[in-house]
Structure formats: C-alpha cells, structure tokens
Design a protein around this motif. Structure first.
Motif, PDB file in Angstrom:
ATOM      1  N   ILE A  63      51.644  35.359  45.699  1.00  0.00           N
ATOM      2  CA  ILE A  63      50.714  35.524  46.809  1.00  0.00           C
ATOM      3  C   ILE A  63      49.930  36.810  46.540  1.00  0.00           C
ATOM      4  CG2 ILE A  63      50.453  35.804  49.305  1.00  0.00           C
ATOM      5  CD1 ILE A  63      53.358  34.504  49.425  1.00  0.00           C
ATOM      6  N   ILE A  64      48.624  36.687  46.469  1.00  0.00           N
ATOM      7  CA  ILE A  64      47.766  37.842  46.233  1.00  0.00           C
ATOM      8  C   ILE A  64      46.823  37.976  47.417  1.00  0.00           C
ATOM      9  CG2 ILE A  64      46.043  38.892  44.725  1.00  0.00           C
ATOM     10  CD1 ILE A  64      47.341  37.254  42.436  1.00  0.00           C
ATOM     11  N   ILE A  65      46.839  39.148  48.022  1.00  0.00           N
ATOM     12  CA  ILE A  65      45.992  39.429  49.182  1.00  0.00           C
ATOM     13  C   ILE A  65      45.133  40.636  48.837  1.00  0.00           C
ATOM     14  CG2 ILE A  65      45.934  39.996  51.638  1.00  0.00           C
ATOM     15  CD1 ILE A  65      48.843  38.872  51.743  1.00  0.00           C
ATOM     16  N   GLY A  66      43.836  40.522  49.073  1.00  0.00           N
ATOM     17  CA  GLY A  66      42.941  41.632  48.776  1.00  0.00           C
ATOM     18  C   GLY A  66      41.847  41.764  49.819  1.00  0.00           C
ATOM     19  N   TYR A  91      47.658  25.688  43.438  1.00  0.00           N
ATOM     20  CA  TYR A  91      46.815  26.885  43.502  1.00  0.00           C
ATOM     21  C   TYR A  91      45.828  26.714  44.642  1.00  0.00           C
ATOM     22  CZ  TYR A  91      43.222  30.250  42.068  1.00  0.00           C
ATOM     23  OH  TYR A  91      42.317  31.274  42.033  1.00  0.00           O
ATOM     24  N   SER A  92      45.715  27.725  45.488  1.00  0.00           N
ATOM     25  CA  SER A  92      44.690  27.687  46.530  1.00  0.00           C
ATOM     26  C   SER A  92      44.241  29.110  46.822  1.00  0.00           C
ATOM     27  CB  SER A  92      45.214  27.017  47.804  1.00  0.00           C
ATOM     28  OG  SER A  92      46.246  27.774  48.378  1.00  0.00           O
ATOM     29  N   THR A  93      42.982  29.223  47.203  1.00  0.00           N
ATOM     30  CA  THR A  93      42.438  30.533  47.566  1.00  0.00           C
ATOM     31  C   THR A  93      41.482  30.353  48.741  1.00  0.00           C
ATOM     32  OG1 THR A  93      41.441  32.555  46.680  1.00  0.00           O
ATOM     33  CG2 THR A  93      40.500  30.483  45.934  1.00  0.00           C
ATOM     34  N   GLU A  94      41.468  31.355  49.598  1.00  0.00           N
ATOM     35  CA  GLU A  94      40.599  31.303  50.772  1.00  0.00           C
ATOM     36  C   GLU A  94      40.138  32.716  51.101  1.00  0.00           C
ATOM     37  OE1 GLU A  94      40.867  30.101  55.466  1.00  0.00           O
ATOM     38  OE2 GLU A  94      42.143  29.042  54.054  1.00  0.00           O
ATOM     39  N   ILE A  95      38.891  32.815  51.546  1.00  0.00           N
ATOM     40  CA  ILE A  95      38.350  34.092  52.011  1.00  0.00           C
ATOM     41  C   ILE A  95      38.049  33.941  53.502  1.00  0.00           C
ATOM     42  CG2 ILE A  95      36.473  35.758  51.848  1.00  0.00           C
ATOM     43  CD1 ILE A  95      36.142  34.888  48.913  1.00  0.00           C
ATOM     44  N   LYS A  96      38.629  34.826  54.278  1.00  0.00           N
ATOM     45  CA  LYS A  96      38.399  34.851  55.721  1.00  0.00           C
ATOM     46  C   LYS A  96      37.887  36.245  56.058  1.00  0.00           C
ATOM     47  CE  LYS A  96      38.861  33.412  59.993  1.00  0.00           C
ATOM     48  NZ  LYS A  96      37.910  32.551  60.581  1.00  0.00           N
ATOM     49  N   ASP A  97      36.656  36.301  56.557  1.00  0.00           N
ATOM     50  CA  ASP A  97      35.977  37.575  56.769  1.00  0.00           C
ATOM     51  C   ASP A  97      35.934  38.311  55.431  1.00  0.00           C
ATOM     52  OD1 ASP A  97      35.527  37.019  59.498  1.00  0.00           O
ATOM     53  OD2 ASP A  97      37.531  37.733  60.004  1.00  0.00           O
ATOM     54  N   ASP A  98      36.599  39.427  55.284  1.00  0.00           N
ATOM     55  CA  ASP A  98      36.571  40.157  54.007  1.00  0.00           C
ATOM     56  C   ASP A  98      37.951  40.223  53.349  1.00  0.00           C
ATOM     57  OD1 ASP A  98      37.683  41.852  55.826  1.00  0.00           O
ATOM     58  OD2 ASP A  98      36.489  43.597  55.285  1.00  0.00           O
ATOM     59  N   VAL A  99      38.841  39.303  53.737  1.00  0.00           N
ATOM     60  CA  VAL A  99      40.179  39.258  53.150  1.00  0.00           C
ATOM     61  C   VAL A  99      40.335  37.968  52.346  1.00  0.00           C
ATOM     62  CG1 VAL A  99      42.664  39.202  53.621  1.00  0.00           C
ATOM     63  CG2 VAL A  99      41.162  40.675  54.984  1.00  0.00           C
ATOM     64  N   GLU A 100      40.748  38.133  51.092  1.00  0.00           N
ATOM     65  CA  GLU A 100      40.983  36.994  50.202  1.00  0.00           C
ATOM     66  C   GLU A 100      42.484  36.803  50.022  1.00  0.00           C
ATOM     67  OE1 GLU A 100      39.244  35.550  45.994  1.00  0.00           O
ATOM     68  OE2 GLU A 100      40.148  37.531  45.999  1.00  0.00           O
ATOM     69  N   ALA A 135      39.673  39.944  35.441  1.00  0.00           N
ATOM     70  CA  ALA A 135      39.690  40.180  36.886  1.00  0.00           C
ATOM     71  C   ALA A 135      40.464  41.443  37.224  1.00  0.00           C
ATOM     72  CB  ALA A 135      40.295  38.981  37.598  1.00  0.00           C
ATOM     73  N   LYS A 136      41.596  41.666  36.570  1.00  0.00           N
ATOM     74  CA  LYS A 136      42.385  42.870  36.824  1.00  0.00           C
ATOM     75  C   LYS A 136      41.569  44.132  36.546  1.00  0.00           C
ATOM     76  CE  LYS A 136      46.501  43.095  37.350  1.00  0.00           C
ATOM     77  NZ  LYS A 136      47.183  43.479  38.568  1.00  0.00           N
ATOM     78  N   GLY A 196      50.004  42.105  45.394  1.00  0.00           N
ATOM     79  CA  GLY A 196      50.604  40.898  44.849  1.00  0.00           C
ATOM     80  C   GLY A 196      52.070  40.814  45.231  1.00  0.00           C
ATOM     81  N   ILE A 197      52.491  39.637  45.640  1.00  0.00           N
ATOM     82  CA  ILE A 197      53.880  39.403  46.012  1.00  0.00           C
ATOM     83  C   ILE A 197      54.384  38.209  45.194  1.00  0.00           C
ATOM     84  CG2 ILE A 197      55.448  38.798  47.905  1.00  0.00           C
ATOM     85  CD1 ILE A 197      53.147  39.861  49.796  1.00  0.00           C
TER      86      ILE A 197
END
Length: 93
Positions: A5-8, A39-48, A72-73, A85-86
C-alpha cells in the motif's frame, strides 16, 4: 501473498507525472510483472493511494527494481510532499 500500500500527498502532478502514470499502466497491461495478482490506484483530491498484491516477496522486490519503478522513486521529491509505503504479508489460515 504480499500487499503493498503506497500513499502519497501530491504536490506537482505535472505532465511528466501523468506521462509516467500512463507508461506504468501500459507496461502493467502489456507485460504483467511476474507474480502480480492485483493492482489499483486512485487519486482523491491531492492524495494518491496505490495497492498491489504479489504472490511472493521476491516478486514484489523484482518490480521494485524495475527501471520504470526506479525512475518514479527518483522523482518522489518532485511529485510528492510525502510518500509512505506499507508492506503486509497475508497468510492463509
């Protein structure tokens, strides 16, 4: 199975960032990395938030060493205020 789980918090989602996202999605679809389950990714407001599931720890590490992933890193400080990252190991009961 390994869940990643990656949150940015995005700070500069510029054209280079969206080009990278497009390339990573094309690579994932055309040549699914070995051991990738989901695999899935989503952006909500300014959090990915990106969640991926891998068959093994080694499969996940192989992807972490992929040139596109390394690119990317290297851009994290440019694109994000912060990234966390978790890694979770899920075992069958």
């Amino acid at each position: 199975m390994i869940k990643v789980i990656i949150i940015g918090k995005l700070k500069n989602a510029n054209s280079e960032y969206f080009d990278y996202c497009k390339r990573i999605e094309e690579k994932r679809i055309a040549n699914s990395p070995i051991g990738l389950i989901d695999y899935s990714t989503e952006i909500k407001d300014d959090v990915e938030i990106t969640i991926s599931s891998w068959e093994t720890w080694d499969n996940m590490l192989d992807w972490a060493h992929d040139p596109l992933q390394k690119e990317a890193k290297e851009k994290e400080d440019e694109w994000y205020y912060w990234v966390k990252g978790i890694h979770i190991k899920a075992e069958d009961d």
